[in-house]
Design an enzyme around this catalytic site. Sequence first.
Site, mmCIF file in Angstrom:
data_model
loop_
_atom_site.group_PDB
_atom_site.id
_atom_site.type_symbol
_atom_site.label_atom_id
_atom_site.label_comp_id
_atom_site.label_asym_id
_atom_site.label_seq_id
_atom_site.Cartn_x
_atom_site.Cartn_y
_atom_site.Cartn_z
ATOM 1 N N LYS A 177 -43.090 -5.572 57.392
ATOM 2 C CA LYS A 177 -42.503 -6.841 57.828
ATOM 3 C C LYS A 177 -42.718 -6.945 59.334
ATOM 4 C CE LYS A 177 -38.476 -9.791 57.707
ATOM 5 N NZ LYS A 177 -39.374 -10.921 57.290
ATOM 6 N N TYR A 178 -43.017 -8.161 59.810
ATOM 7 C CA TYR A 178 -43.213 -8.373 61.240
ATOM 8 C C TYR A 178 -41.850 -8.521 61.906
ATOM 9 C CZ TYR A 178 -44.707 -10.525 65.601
ATOM 10 O OH TYR A 178 -44.908 -10.801 66.923
ATOM 11 N N GLY B 147 -50.681 3.270 67.764
ATOM 12 C CA GLY B 147 -50.829 2.764 69.125
ATOM 13 C C GLY B 147 -51.322 1.326 69.190
ATOM 14 N N GLY B 148 -51.197 0.585 68.092
ATOM 15 C CA GLY B 148 -51.516 -0.841 68.130
ATOM 16 C C GLY B 148 -52.923 -1.187 67.672
ATOM 17 N N LYS C 121 -50.163 7.201 58.822
ATOM 18 C CA LYS C 121 -48.957 6.362 58.947
ATOM 19 C C LYS C 121 -48.226 6.166 57.625
ATOM 20 C CE LYS C 121 -50.049 6.473 63.037
ATOM 21 N NZ LYS C 121 -49.390 7.443 63.919
ATOM 22 N N GLU D 171 -40.749 6.993 67.989
ATOM 23 C CA GLU D 171 -40.713 5.600 68.451
ATOM 24 C C GLU D 171 -39.980 4.720 67.440
ATOM 25 O OE1 GLU D 171 -45.150 5.392 70.537
ATOM 26 O OE2 GLU D 171 -44.680 4.085 68.845
ATOM 27 N N ARG E 249 -46.722 14.968 71.090
ATOM 28 C CA ARG E 249 -47.241 15.484 72.364
ATOM 29 C C ARG E 249 -46.206 15.242 73.461
ATOM 30 N NH1 ARG E 249 -49.446 10.193 71.727
ATOM 31 N NH2 ARG E 249 -48.467 8.842 73.289
ATOM 32 N N LYS F 124 -48.160 1.101 78.331
ATOM 33 C CA LYS F 124 -46.839 0.971 78.952
ATOM 34 C C LYS F 124 -46.998 0.852 80.458
ATOM 35 C CE LYS F 124 -44.886 3.672 75.227
ATOM 36 N NZ LYS F 124 -44.655 5.053 74.773
HETATM 37 C C1 MV4 Z 1 -44.899 -3.686 64.947
HETATM 38 C C2 MV4 Z 1 -44.475 -4.826 65.659
HETATM 39 C C3 MV4 Z 1 -43.683 -5.736 64.974
HETATM 40 N N1 MV4 Z 1 -43.371 -5.502 63.689
HETATM 41 N N2 MV4 Z 1 -44.559 -3.513 63.674
HETATM 42 C C4 MV4 Z 1 -47.703 -1.904 68.361
HETATM 43 C C5 MV4 Z 1 -48.072 -0.492 68.632
HETATM 44 C C6 MV4 Z 1 -47.845 0.228 67.360
HETATM 45 N N3 MV4 Z 1 -47.261 1.490 67.610
HETATM 46 C C7 MV4 Z 1 -46.961 -0.651 66.570
HETATM 47 N N4 MV4 Z 1 -46.833 -1.884 67.264
HETATM 48 C C8 MV4 Z 1 -46.059 -2.880 66.801
HETATM 49 N N5 MV4 Z 1 -45.672 -2.749 65.523
HETATM 50 C C9 MV4 Z 1 -43.808 -4.413 63.062
HETATM 51 N N6 MV4 Z 1 -43.511 -4.219 61.801
HETATM 52 C C10 MV4 Z 1 -44.850 -4.964 66.978
HETATM 53 C C11 MV4 Z 1 -45.657 -3.995 67.550
HETATM 54 C C12 MV4 Z 1 -45.973 -4.219 68.930
HETATM 55 C C13 MV4 Z 1 -45.485 -3.366 69.935
HETATM 56 C C14 MV4 Z 1 -44.690 -2.253 69.662
HETATM 57 C C15 MV4 Z 1 -44.229 -1.434 70.673
HETATM 58 C C16 MV4 Z 1 -44.514 -1.729 71.998
HETATM 59 C C17 MV4 Z 1 -45.287 -2.814 72.284
HETATM 60 C C18 MV4 Z 1 -45.784 -3.645 71.276
HETATM 61 C C19 MV4 Z 1 -46.567 -4.754 71.598
HETATM 62 C C20 MV4 Z 1 -47.059 -5.542 70.614
HETATM 63 C C21 MV4 Z 1 -46.768 -5.269 69.278
#
Ligand code: MV4
Length: 498
Positions: free
Chosen positions: A201-202, A164-165, A116, A275, A292, A237
């Site tokens: 950052k969130y 993928g979280g 990543k 994404e 993929r 999903k």
């Molecule tokens: C984040 C986020 C908020 N802020 N990154 C979850 C899966 C992974 N691919 C990255 N994810 C997230 N990254 C930042 N900086 C929130 C999520 C996230 C999320 C993202 C896509 C679809 C569903 C989600 C559910 C919870 C958290």
Amino acid sequence: MIKKILIVNRGEIAVRIIKACRELSITSAAVYSEADKDSLHVRLADEAYFIGASPSSESYLNVPKVIDLAKKINASAIHPGYGFLSENAGFIKAVEDAGIIFIGPKSESVSLMGDKTSARQLMARSNVPIVPGTTSPITSIEEGKKTASEIGYPILLKASAGGGGKGMRKVSSESEFEASLSAAQNEAQKAFSNSAVYIEKYIENPKHIEVQIIADHHGNYAHLFERDCSIQRRHQKVIEEAPSTFVDDELRTKLTTAAINAAKACGYYNAGTIEFLVDKHKNYYFLEMNTRLQVEHPVTELITGLDLVKEQIGIAEGRTLSFRQEDIFIHGHALECRIYAEDVDNNFVPSTGHIKLHRRPDGIGIRVDTGIDPFSNVSMFYDPLLTKVITWGRTRDEAIERMKRALGEYKIAGVLTNIAACRWVLKQEQFKDGSFDINFVEDIFMPLIPDKWKSEQAQDYEEVVSILGVLLKAKMSEPNPEANNIQKANKWTGQIYE
Ligand code: MV4
């Protein structure tokens, strides 16, 4: 020319690939584990080979067995589907070293995007906006704290080898930083044998929007617009759609341009997905790349009219894309509901058993990609995805109404499913007006369990019971073949035959 494809997967995606092979007059070869010996993909494929015991590690993930088999049966190519070995760079190398075509990207693109922080570095250099944060792992607590306060809390700690979280941790203030960092590093070490963690950052209440791209070996790149995949639970999903109600023409141009830049940056070929998180101000940030074919590819197929699996095979054969970007438009609207074998009211635990009834929806605007039929056994060994319903409409409303009808027609008995829960989502204001975000299931649906949405389930239940009742009656009136009376009646029409 590819003559035979070994499909190293199971369930609905194996079936999907078999269908593409058949249309192209390519021999399809399936693999199956002990638990899958009677599965639909095994019966539909031209050839099927037993590959090992039920646990994936002994069958669908067993690289030496897969490679040996491919050689033995003279497969010209391997299609990995999604999950399992599809994003395993070592596997892709092994396939290529064996002189077999891998229907997917080169292993270097997969390893690059699998890391990543290296992906973030590459994106930052390639005109793809990334979430503010670090582009290399945190090396000290002090440095991490400094970066975090510059970015501003809350922040997310993410595993460099994650995705993928898995291995994410939210940190809301500096006082939590130190403890969260060591917890995140420990988790990352356990899950990925790599403790590296970086900061992002969130992003509050974003939508998850992804862009389908596709590229050939001749430097042609195309995007196939976006999908909104915000309706998910714990990174699984559940409902996807294309196009997104939230994406206007301006944002669409930005997202698709960034996606093409991302694909070019890693020398990508074959089908892939970029994404993005999109916040309420329409700021968009690269999240990760899926190297993929994805579960939700049919919604893109329905709005573009393309067959992504056939495109993938053509690309692997060295052909150019079968279309030009300027000839592809968004036509109408498509929705997908993923039907999982799970007990929604019991913390979504997987539901296993024999399928006793499988009545599929049909009619105008409906596509069903299924991995099961009335003889299937749903075991605990694999992903609980049974089948997908995809609907198309000229408008989003039409696609939604068709989906509600389709989910109403779908009858599965033998395992519990989330069909009624999907229909419930489609009826909510936040879904109808497009204001939902990635927290929809957690914030809106979960608080209603166990009681508030029961009426949505009751109707399906009654109908399944009554259909099973009719089937049982038909079965009991069937003449006993052991009996002296050799006359047999057709159990449906009553007609007498020998
Ligand atoms: C984040 C986020 C908020 N802020 N990154 C979850 C899966 C992974 N691919 C990255 N994810 C997230 N990254 C930042 N900086 C929130 C999520 C996230 C999320 C993202 C896509 C679809 C569903 C989600 C559910 C919870 C958290």
